[in-house]
Write an enzyme that holds these catalytic residues in place. Structure first.
Site, PDB file in Angstrom:
ATOM      1  N   GLY A 126       0.802  -1.221   0.000  1.00 54.61           N
ATOM      2  CA  GLY A 126       0.000   0.000   0.000  1.00 54.61           C
ATOM      3  C   GLY A 126       0.829   1.264   0.000  1.00 54.61           C
ATOM      4  N   ASP A 174      -1.376   7.923  -6.954  1.00 54.97           N
ATOM      5  CA  ASP A 174      -0.034   7.366  -6.718  1.00 54.97           C
ATOM      6  C   ASP A 174       0.980   7.885  -7.733  1.00 54.97           C
ATOM      7  OD1 ASP A 174      -1.603   6.005  -4.959  1.00 54.97           O
ATOM      8  OD2 ASP A 174      -1.467   4.073  -5.971  1.00 54.97           O
TER       9      ASP A 174
HETATM   10  C1  GLA Z   1      -4.551   2.546  -4.738  1.00 55.50           C
HETATM   11  C2  GLA Z   1      -4.805   3.246  -6.078  1.00 55.50           C
HETATM   12  C3  GLA Z   1      -5.052   4.733  -5.879  1.00 55.50           C
HETATM   13  C4  GLA Z   1      -6.122   4.990  -4.836  1.00 55.50           C
HETATM   14  C5  GLA Z   1      -5.829   4.182  -3.570  1.00 55.50           C
HETATM   15  C6  GLA Z   1      -6.926   4.283  -2.560  1.00 55.50           C
HETATM   16  O1  GLA Z   1      -3.350   2.987  -4.191  1.00 55.50           O
HETATM   17  O2  GLA Z   1      -3.700   3.072  -6.929  1.00 55.50           O
HETATM   18  O3  GLA Z   1      -5.397   5.328  -7.107  1.00 55.50           O
HETATM   19  O4  GLA Z   1      -7.398   4.722  -5.333  1.00 55.50           O
HETATM   20  O5  GLA Z   1      -5.613   2.806  -3.841  1.00 55.50           O
HETATM   21  O6  GLA Z   1      -7.035   5.573  -2.079  1.00 55.50           O
END
Ligand code: GLA
Length: 390
Positions: A126, A174
């Site tokens: 994450g 991201d």
């Molecule tokens: C992942 C996705 C992002 C976002 C997050 C949740 O990291 O790549 O675009 O949606 O989950 O906030």
């Protein structure tokens, strides 16, 4: 960052018997608040972290590119002629191939190269290890071709690689923060206008602590696309283009419409998370400007509860980490960060108590779960860059 660069450089030298010519670096990220709001055209509040994907590269006399991942201990061939198509199975090099293909289609034509890839962004936790790989790749192509791509365009090309080559229908957060992060600042991003607002996060009394639960509970792998579909369904029931365009009041007034639908209650709760999370995200950025840490912390805890109960993307280990943090002296706020179902929590803590906090949380979490968490502190880092060979 120095260590990982030196390591990558000496690996290159050993493997290819020459010095690398080009270096590209892109950071991972932690999201302070604003989860799953990006693909709903809402607000997110991430910062780049001091964990990086590094690529060292040099010219080759071939047609394709040869890339080697230190983390995976594996090589891959990357097509540079624009003839690549997504493969059936998604592997680490899919992110590189997808990014290269999109860059070629956008007009970048790199010469043949060989590269060593190295990353200290924890994989699959994450913290956007895949976005940092995509952004490092496109930054390397800028170094090789000497062409500069507009940063927003860069982020979008990387996002497209993730959609097509990793089949992950992610939002823009991201890739955006890995490209445009700024040392000493968190980024409040309006995902509709794509206009970022940089908010200073450099108070020496406060530090960001990331705790990796070391669990990942994706059951089918379709949890993320499922949430995305449920949000789209909710927007449709509300008669708005995106959940960004509604309010809690409107949502409440439309409850009966949701009640008539199969799984309407689920979509209602998903929408409630997005609407309230957008409010919390803007409020937290505001509070941070005022250095109102108490409010920041309160909003982080509320965000976690909303992710747990309405969006249902947390898990027992992550809930436990937040619960322990909440009862630990010196923790200002804590919540799960990223896509969900495990991974990491992000906490704002008093710097002077950070060591003790790490110890307490590690002990309590490992006693209760038999899993050793990994804790590290980070300041907001700089986004992707090309480094000169020294
Ligand atoms: C992942 C996705 C992002 C976002 C997050 C949740 O990291 O790549 O675009 O949606 O989950 O906030």
């Amino acid at each position: 960052m120095k260590n990982i660069i030196a390591e990558t450089k000496s690996f290159f030298l050993k493997k290819y018997g020459m010095e690398p010519v080009w270096f590209a670096v892109a950071p991972g990220r932690v999201n302070l608040i604003g989860e799953h709001t990006d693909y709903n055209d809402g607000f997110v509040f991430p910062m780049a972290i001091e964990r990086y994907t590094v690529i060292a590269a040099g010219p080759d006399n071939a047609v394709d590119a040869d890339v080697y991942s230190i983390n995976k201990n594996e090589s891959a061939t990357i097509k540079l002629d624009g003839s690549a198509t997504p493969s059936q199975t998604v592997v680490w090099s899919s992110y590189i191939q997808g990014t290269v293909q999109n860059a070629v289609e956008a007009g970048l034509h790199p010469q043949s190269f060989r590269a060593i890839i190295n990353s200290n962004v924890p994989l699959g936790s994450g913290l956007s290890s895949s976005a940092s790989l995509e952004v490092a790749t496109i930054t390397l192509l800028e170094a090789i071709t000497g062409q500069k791509i507009d940063p927003v365009q860069k982020a979008l090309l990387c996002q497209k690689a993730e959609h097509l080559y990793a089949r992950m229908p992610c939002g823009i957060m991201d890739q955006f923060i890995s490209t445009m992060g700024c040392e000493g600042y968190a980024m409040l991003l309006d995902c509709r206008s794509r206009v970022p607002k940089m908010i200073p996060l450099n108070d020496p009394d406060i530090i960001v602590l990331i705790i990796n639960s070391n669990v990942k509970h994706q059951l089918t792998g379709s949890e993320y696309p499922d949430r995305r579909r449920q949000c789209e369904k909710a927007a449709q029931l509300l008669g708005v283009p995106k959940l960004r365009d509604t309010t809690l009041q409107q949502l409440k007034e439309t409850q009966s419409v949701f009640d008539k639908e199969p799984n309407g209650n689920i979509c209602f709760r998903r929408a409630r998370h997005i609407v309230t999370e957008n409010g919390r995200t803007v409020a937290m950025a505001d509070a941070m400007v005022r250095k109102d840490w108490k409010t920041c912390g309160k909003l982080m805890y509320e965000s976690h509860v909303s992710m747990r109960d309405d969006f249902e993307i947390t898990c027992t280990e992550i809930d436990l980490l937040v619960e322990i943090a909440q009862s630990t002296d010196g923790v200002i706020g804590s919540r799960m960060t990223g896509g969900g179902f495990g991974g990491c929590t992000v906490s704002l803590v008093e710097s002077s108590k950070a060591g003790k906090i790490s110890k307490t949380i590690t002990e309590q979490y490992s006693t209760k779960t038999n899993i050793e968490p990994v804790v590290f502190a980070t300041c907001p880092a700089q986004g992707a860059m090309i480094l000169e060979n020294e």
